[in-house]
Write a protein that holds these residues in place. Structure first.
Motif, mmCIF file in Angstrom:
data_model
loop_
_atom_site.group_PDB
_atom_site.id
_atom_site.type_symbol
_atom_site.label_atom_id
_atom_site.label_comp_id
_atom_site.label_asym_id
_atom_site.label_seq_id
_atom_site.Cartn_x
_atom_site.Cartn_y
_atom_site.Cartn_z
ATOM 1 N N ILE A 22 101.475 41.319 -20.219
ATOM 2 C CA ILE A 22 100.701 41.923 -19.059
ATOM 3 C C ILE A 22 100.878 41.216 -17.960
ATOM 4 C CG2 ILE A 22 98.418 42.606 -18.225
ATOM 5 C CD1 ILE A 22 97.603 43.069 -21.511
ATOM 6 N N ARG A 23 100.540 39.948 -17.764
ATOM 7 C CA ARG A 23 100.595 38.913 -16.606
ATOM 8 C C ARG A 23 102.032 39.204 -16.122
ATOM 9 N NH1 ARG A 23 95.724 36.778 -15.524
ATOM 10 N NH2 ARG A 23 94.553 36.533 -17.445
ATOM 11 N N ASP A 26 101.602 41.847 -13.762
ATOM 12 C CA ASP A 26 100.662 41.629 -12.751
ATOM 13 C C ASP A 26 100.082 40.190 -12.786
ATOM 14 O OD1 ASP A 26 98.695 41.454 -10.892
ATOM 15 O OD2 ASP A 26 97.536 43.116 -11.590
ATOM 16 N N GLN A 28 97.982 38.700 -11.467
ATOM 17 C CA GLN A 28 96.352 38.462 -11.116
ATOM 18 C C GLN A 28 95.771 39.326 -11.983
ATOM 19 O OE1 GLN A 28 95.817 36.262 -8.745
ATOM 20 N NE2 GLN A 28 98.082 35.798 -8.670
ATOM 21 N N ALA A 29 96.384 40.268 -12.966
ATOM 22 C CA ALA A 29 95.519 40.998 -13.696
ATOM 23 C C ALA A 29 94.509 40.021 -14.789
ATOM 24 C CB ALA A 29 96.428 41.686 -14.850
ATOM 25 N N THR A 30 93.222 40.751 -14.772
ATOM 26 C CA THR A 30 92.246 40.355 -15.740
ATOM 27 C C THR A 30 92.194 40.746 -16.890
ATOM 28 O OG1 THR A 30 90.784 39.974 -13.694
ATOM 29 C CG2 THR A 30 89.613 39.853 -15.964
ATOM 30 N N VAL A 31 92.565 40.119 -18.026
ATOM 31 C CA VAL A 31 92.815 40.630 -19.626
ATOM 32 C C VAL A 31 91.823 40.135 -20.395
ATOM 33 C CG1 VAL A 31 94.587 40.758 -21.166
ATOM 34 C CG2 VAL A 31 95.641 40.649 -18.802
ATOM 35 N N VAL A 42 92.376 45.735 -19.253
ATOM 36 C CA VAL A 42 92.992 45.028 -18.013
ATOM 37 C C VAL A 42 92.546 45.776 -16.741
ATOM 38 C CG1 VAL A 42 95.213 44.688 -17.405
ATOM 39 C CG2 VAL A 42 94.959 45.244 -19.599
ATOM 40 N N THR A 44 93.884 45.650 -13.256
ATOM 41 C CA THR A 44 95.139 45.663 -12.585
ATOM 42 C C THR A 44 95.386 46.475 -11.418
ATOM 43 O OG1 THR A 44 97.697 45.053 -12.966
ATOM 44 C CG2 THR A 44 96.460 46.934 -14.601
ATOM 45 N N ILE A 51 102.618 48.536 -17.652
ATOM 46 C CA ILE A 51 101.949 47.664 -18.611
ATOM 47 C C ILE A 51 102.309 48.092 -20.014
ATOM 48 C CG2 ILE A 51 99.790 47.347 -19.603
ATOM 49 C CD1 ILE A 51 100.059 45.926 -16.927
#
Length: 65
Positions: A22-23, A26, A28-31, A42, A44, A51
């Motif tokens: 996932i990262r 992105d 900066q994604a919060t997973v 996610v 994002t 994704i």
């Protein structure tokens, strides 16, 4: 917020691989991953298609929930 069910996740290694995939789309994604329920949330700016593609390339099929 995007949410996915990933049935093939079964261990901490899987969690790290999913997060890394996932990262890669992105950084900066919060997973948030719940291994017990096999659900991934996610936050994002990326769309769901990139994704899902990154997860598929990492070896995981996902279902949006």
């Amino acid at each position: 917020m995007q949410r996915y069910k990933i049935e093939d996740m079964s261990c901490d290694h899987c969690v790290r691989t999913v997060e890394k995939a996932i990262r890669s789309v992105d950084p900066q994604a919060t997973v948030t991953i719940d291994l017990a329920t096999k659900e991934v949330s996610v936050a994002t700016a990326a769309g769901p298609a990139p994704i899902a593609e990154a997860l598929k390339n990492a070896g995981y099929e996902c279902q949006p929930i």
